[in-house]
Design a protein around this motif. Structure first.
Motif, PDB file in Angstrom:
ATOM      1  N   MET A  44     -30.386 -30.774  45.855  1.00 47.51           N
ATOM      2  CA  MET A  44     -29.759 -31.965  45.280  1.00 47.51           C
ATOM      3  C   MET A  44     -29.723 -33.063  46.339  1.00 47.51           C
ATOM      4  O   MET A  44     -29.106 -32.907  47.398  1.00 47.51           O
ATOM      5  CB  MET A  44     -28.342 -31.649  44.821  1.00 47.51           C
ATOM      6  N   LEU A  48     -21.530 -34.503  39.073  1.00 45.89           N
ATOM      7  CA  LEU A  48     -21.806 -33.193  39.687  1.00 45.89           C
ATOM      8  C   LEU A  48     -21.850 -33.303  41.211  1.00 45.89           C
ATOM      9  O   LEU A  48     -21.379 -32.399  41.913  1.00 45.89           O
ATOM     10  CB  LEU A  48     -23.127 -32.632  39.148  1.00 45.89           C
ATOM     11  N   ALA A  49     -22.395 -34.403  41.707  1.00 51.93           N
ATOM     12  CA  ALA A  49     -22.554 -34.537  43.160  1.00 51.93           C
ATOM     13  C   ALA A  49     -21.213 -34.578  43.886  1.00 51.93           C
ATOM     14  O   ALA A  49     -21.156 -34.350  45.095  1.00 51.93           O
ATOM     15  CB  ALA A  49     -23.372 -35.787  43.487  1.00 51.93           C
ATOM     16  N   ARG A  96     -20.444 -27.976  46.912  1.00 51.14           N
ATOM     17  CA  ARG A  96     -21.589 -27.087  46.651  1.00 51.14           C
ATOM     18  C   ARG A  96     -22.008 -27.186  45.176  1.00 51.14           C
ATOM     19  O   ARG A  96     -21.973 -26.193  44.424  1.00 51.14           O
ATOM     20  CB  ARG A  96     -21.263 -25.645  47.024  1.00 51.14           C
ATOM     21  N   PRO A  97     -22.423 -28.348  44.762  1.00 49.00           N
ATOM     22  CA  PRO A  97     -22.619 -28.596  43.323  1.00 49.00           C
ATOM     23  C   PRO A  97     -23.630 -27.680  42.658  1.00 49.00           C
ATOM     24  O   PRO A  97     -23.391 -27.228  41.525  1.00 49.00           O
ATOM     25  CB  PRO A  97     -23.084 -30.055  43.279  1.00 49.00           C
ATOM     26  N   LEU A  98     -24.733 -27.395  43.341  1.00 50.23           N
ATOM     27  CA  LEU A  98     -25.734 -26.542  42.694  1.00 50.23           C
ATOM     28  C   LEU A  98     -25.221 -25.115  42.542  1.00 50.23           C
ATOM     29  O   LEU A  98     -25.512 -24.443  41.542  1.00 50.23           O
ATOM     30  CB  LEU A  98     -27.036 -26.558  43.498  1.00 50.23           C
ATOM     31  N   HIS A  99     -24.456 -24.662  43.501  1.00 45.56           N
ATOM     32  CA  HIS A  99     -23.899 -23.305  43.399  1.00 45.56           C
ATOM     33  C   HIS A  99     -22.857 -23.236  42.283  1.00 45.56           C
ATOM     34  O   HIS A  99     -22.768 -22.229  41.573  1.00 45.56           O
ATOM     35  CB  HIS A  99     -23.311 -22.874  44.743  1.00 45.56           C
ATOM     36  N   TYR A 108     -30.137 -24.721  46.661  1.00 44.15           N
ATOM     37  CA  TYR A 108     -29.964 -23.451  45.954  1.00 44.15           C
ATOM     38  C   TYR A 108     -31.314 -22.735  45.892  1.00 44.15           C
ATOM     39  O   TYR A 108     -32.199 -23.119  45.123  1.00 44.15           O
ATOM     40  CB  TYR A 108     -29.434 -23.696  44.537  1.00 44.15           C
ATOM     41  N   ASP A 141     -28.623 -36.886  46.752  1.00 44.01           N
ATOM     42  CA  ASP A 141     -27.740 -37.809  46.034  1.00 44.01           C
ATOM     43  C   ASP A 141     -27.346 -37.144  44.709  1.00 44.01           C
ATOM     44  O   ASP A 141     -26.771 -36.081  44.733  1.00 44.01           O
ATOM     45  CB  ASP A 141     -28.402 -39.170  45.835  1.00 44.01           C
ATOM     46  N   ARG A 168     -26.966 -32.845  49.098  1.00 46.64           N
ATOM     47  CA  ARG A 168     -25.643 -32.335  48.720  1.00 46.64           C
ATOM     48  C   ARG A 168     -25.586 -30.816  48.711  1.00 46.64           C
ATOM     49  O   ARG A 168     -24.551 -30.215  48.971  1.00 46.64           O
ATOM     50  CB  ARG A 168     -25.262 -32.854  47.328  1.00 46.64           C
ATOM     51  N   ASP A 169     -26.704 -30.198  48.348  1.00 46.94           N
ATOM     52  CA  ASP A 169     -26.693 -28.735  48.234  1.00 46.94           C
ATOM     53  C   ASP A 169     -28.132 -28.242  48.106  1.00 46.94           C
ATOM     54  O   ASP A 169     -29.022 -28.979  47.658  1.00 46.94           O
ATOM     55  CB  ASP A 169     -25.884 -28.307  46.994  1.00 46.94           C
TER      56      ASP A 169
END
Lengths: 282, 102
Positions: free
Chosen positions: B29, A238-239, A243-246, B15, B31, B12-13
């Motif tokens: 996130m 996923l990383a 924008r992985p969380l999105h 949200y 890592d 990384r992000d």
């Protein structure tokens, strides 16, 4: 379609086939003294993934060697092949080997969830059912798959438009409690239905199966932020996704949120999945 | 001398929740790990932003603007403590003021 090809020097003739899954392709070079038996077994177990070779577009290839000679197997493993001296062991190792390569090929492009994926027969909406290994994905697939279209019993790949890309691999079935090797069973042998075209995410749930769980499944809705934390541990690479969380949140939103389902028997899940993915759903 | 803070390169992000009741936490996130931050920590991460070093005093002022002054009146100390917790998780990094900082 399986196309015979020239062999590797010293190993006799072989067969080249191509499997497709998660929207990509992987060549398999079947080699070794028993390549013919391997060819037949792969042709049966992986039938739903086999596609005609197209040459340069077939992507990378994995060498797969079935040979009774230990030294041949050791040498094959030394050069990165998946190899064994007997067929059940080789098929047991082939499935994760293929899966890993497909996952690697789509890393950063798809949201890759450790989940079984079953498409509603008429709407095409897919129930993506997340669960760690050995906790219900394959059993649920076998139980519901005669009616629900089989997409995968292990990995659901979801693209940016919410489409679920099929990976109809053989089901990895534990033949008896405590067995060391999982049996690789063709979806057709289990009578699993084929999915409709262009299946899209319809529901997303984390499965929690307990022998003493409720007879009627209990459903809990998980807030999106908590869902991201819960699902992240059940994803691959996923990383590496922008924008992985999105991206993951978009899948959750398309599915109408993440649900946690506690249950005892897989058959009791079907009314829920019908409500979430069937004609009456959103 | 309140020091400065910035988001780490390991993030990384981020949200954020919607802010509604029950949806006011933030996911971040670091890592390959996803952390769930409290509403306060989520606002901290938002105030730190991702444009490089910012004064901790600026972040503290932003917190006071959102939530009001803390009971003990020392918003700066409280902010540093909260940021230190985030630093332990790899979300931000802190440094003392150095020559050239405005």
């Amino acid at each position: 379609m399986i196309v015979p090809a020239g062999g590797v020097p010293g190993q006799g003739p072989g067969h080249d086939v191509v499997v497709a899954g998660l929207g990509t392709r992987l060549g398999l070079r079947l080699r070794g003294r028993h390549a013919d038996a391997l060819h037949a077994a792969v042709g049966e177990a992986w039938a739903r993934c086999l596609v005609p070779p197209v040459g340069a577009g077939d992507g990378p290839a994995l060498e797969v060697v079935l040979d009774p000679r230990d030294e041949v197997v050791a040498a094959a493993r030394g050069r990165g092949a998946t190899a064994a001296t007997d067929l059940p062991t080789l098929l047991h190792h082939l499935s994760p080997a293929v899966t890993l390569r497909l996952l690697e090929a789509r890393a950063g492009e798809l949201v890759l969830l450790h989940a079984c994926a079953l498409a509603h027969p008429t709407t095409g909406r897919v129930a993506v059912l997340v669960a760690p290994s050995g906790t219900g994905k394959t059993t649920t697939t076998r139980t519901l798959g005669a009616r629900w279209g089989y997409l995968s019993d292990e990995t659901a790949g979801v693209d940016a438009d919410g489409r679920v890309l099929a990976y109809p691999k053989p089901l990895s079935v534990i033949p008896a409690p405590g067995a060391a090797l999982k049996e690789q069973v063709a979806p057709d042998a289990l009578g699993l239905a084929r999915p409709p075209v262009a299946p899209v995410v319809g529901a997303l749930a984390v499965l929690e199966r307990h022998p003493d769980g409720p007879e009627v499944p209990e459903v809990e809705e998980v807030p999106v932020v908590r869902a991201l934390a819960e699902l992240a541990g059940q994803t691959s690479s996923l990383a590496r996704t922008p924008r992985p969380l999105h991206r993951l949140a978009a899948v959750v939103e398309r599915a109408g949120g993440l649900r946690r389902v506690r249950y005892r028997e897989a058959a009791t899940l079907e009314p829920l999945l019908d409500a979430w993915c069937g004609e009456g759903a959103r | 001398m309140s020091g400065r803070v910035r988001r780490t390169g390991r993030v990384r992000d981020v949200y954020p929740g919607t802010g509604d009741a029950g949806h006011d936490e933030t996911a971040v996130m670091v890592d390959a790990t996803v952390l769930v931050l409290s509403p306060l920590a989520g606002v901290l991460v938002e105030l730190v932003g991702d444009d490089g070093w910012v004064p901790v005093a600026t972040v503290a002022a932003g917190l006071v603007e959102r939530f009001g002054a803390p009971p003990d009146g020392d918003a700066l100390a409280g902010t540093r403590t909260a940021l230190a917790d985030l630093a332990e998780q790899g979300v931000v990094e802190l440094r003392d003021e150095v020559a050239g900082d405005a």
